[in-house]
Design a protein around this motif. Structure first.
Motif, short mmCIF file in Angstrom:
data_model
loop_
_atom_site.label_atom_id
_atom_site.label_comp_id
_atom_site.label_asym_id
_atom_site.label_seq_id
_atom_site.Cartn_x
_atom_site.Cartn_y
_atom_site.Cartn_z
N MET A 290 0.84 -1.17 0.00
CA MET A 290 0.00 0.00 0.00
C MET A 290 0.89 1.24 0.00
N LYS A 291 0.53 2.20 -0.82
CA LYS A 291 1.24 3.47 -0.84
C LYS A 291 0.83 4.27 0.39
N PRO A 292 1.80 4.82 1.13
CA PRO A 292 1.44 5.61 2.32
C PRO A 292 0.55 6.80 1.95
N ARG A 293 -0.45 7.05 2.81
CA ARG A 293 -1.35 8.19 2.60
C ARG A 293 -1.41 9.02 3.87
N PRO A 294 -1.39 10.35 3.75
CA PRO A 294 -1.53 11.18 4.96
C PRO A 294 -2.96 11.16 5.45
N VAL A 295 -3.13 11.01 6.77
CA VAL A 295 -4.47 10.94 7.36
C VAL A 295 -4.54 11.73 8.66
N LEU A 296 -5.74 12.11 9.01
CA LEU A 296 -6.06 12.62 10.33
C LEU A 296 -6.91 11.53 10.97
N ILE A 297 -6.50 11.08 12.14
CA ILE A 297 -7.20 9.99 12.79
C ILE A 297 -7.53 10.37 14.23
N GLU A 298 -8.79 10.23 14.59
CA GLU A 298 -9.23 10.44 15.98
C GLU A 298 -9.50 9.06 16.56
N TRP A 299 -8.89 8.77 17.72
CA TRP A 299 -9.01 7.44 18.28
C TRP A 299 -8.91 7.47 19.80
N ASP B 36 -5.87 -3.74 7.87
CA ASP B 36 -6.55 -5.00 7.63
C ASP B 36 -7.92 -4.91 8.26
N ARG B 37 -8.60 -6.02 8.37
CA ARG B 37 -9.97 -6.02 8.88
C ARG B 37 -10.06 -5.49 10.31
N ASP B 38 -9.02 -5.72 11.11
CA ASP B 38 -9.08 -5.39 12.54
C ASP B 38 -8.29 -4.15 12.95
N ALA C 8 14.46 6.19 2.22
CA ALA C 8 14.77 4.77 2.10
C ALA C 8 13.57 3.89 2.49
N ASP C 9 12.43 4.52 2.79
CA ASP C 9 11.19 3.84 3.17
C ASP C 9 11.23 3.23 4.56
N ASP C 10 12.08 3.77 5.44
CA ASP C 10 12.07 3.39 6.85
C ASP C 10 11.05 4.26 7.57
N VAL C 11 10.44 3.72 8.64
CA VAL C 11 9.42 4.47 9.36
C VAL C 11 9.77 4.56 10.84
N THR C 12 9.21 5.57 11.50
CA THR C 12 9.34 5.73 12.95
C THR C 12 8.02 6.26 13.49
N GLY C 13 7.84 6.16 14.81
CA GLY C 13 6.60 6.62 15.42
C GLY C 13 5.41 5.80 14.95
N THR C 14 5.55 4.49 14.96
CA THR C 14 4.55 3.59 14.40
C THR C 14 3.55 3.14 15.47
N PHE C 15 2.27 3.18 15.13
CA PHE C 15 1.20 2.73 16.02
C PHE C 15 0.30 1.76 15.27
N VAL C 16 -0.10 0.69 15.93
CA VAL C 16 -1.13 -0.21 15.43
C VAL C 16 -2.38 0.12 16.24
N ILE C 17 -3.43 0.58 15.57
CA ILE C 17 -4.65 1.02 16.25
C ILE C 17 -5.79 0.08 15.88
N PRO C 18 -6.40 -0.56 16.87
CA PRO C 18 -7.56 -1.41 16.57
C PRO C 18 -8.70 -0.56 15.98
N ARG C 19 -9.35 -1.06 14.96
CA ARG C 19 -10.45 -0.32 14.33
C ARG C 19 -11.55 0.03 15.32
N SER C 20 -11.74 -0.81 16.33
CA SER C 20 -12.78 -0.54 17.33
C SER C 20 -12.48 0.71 18.15
N CYS C 21 -11.25 1.18 18.14
CA CYS C 21 -10.86 2.39 18.88
C CYS C 21 -10.93 3.65 18.03
#
Length: 82
Positions: free
Chosen positions: A1-10, A45-47, A58-71
């Motif tokens: 997936m190509k990275p996309r900028p988002v605003l996310i409230e969680w 993904d689904r969850d 170089a396509d390295d990332v930092t400040g990574t969060f996995v956020i459950p969709r339910s949140c």
């Protein structure tokens, strides 16, 4: 997936500092905290969705969060930043 900028409230879990003593009834009343992030959506993904604060050339990332969709309260794609 190509990275996309988002605003996310969680909703995130709240955590008290380690070693802090607190009355049990007061501790039971502590709830979650609302968070608003502007980040790069790098996976989903689904969850869960995965966001990153920064991406290098170089396509390295930092400040990574996995956020459950339910949140997630709101997820909005930002335009013009790609």
């Amino acid at each position: 997936m190509k990275p996309r900028p988002v605003l996310i409230e969680w909703n995130d879990s709240a955590h008290l500092a380690a070693g802090t003593w607190l009355d049990r009834e007061a501790a039971a009343d502590i709830g979650s905290c609302s968070v608003v992030s502007v980040a790069w959506l790098i996976g989903k993904d689904r969850d869960n969705v995965v966001i990153a604060q920064s991406i290098t050339e170089a396509d390295d990332v930092t400040g990574t969060f996995v956020i459950p969709r339910s949140c997630i309260c709101k997820l909005k794609r930002l335009r013009g930043a790609t």
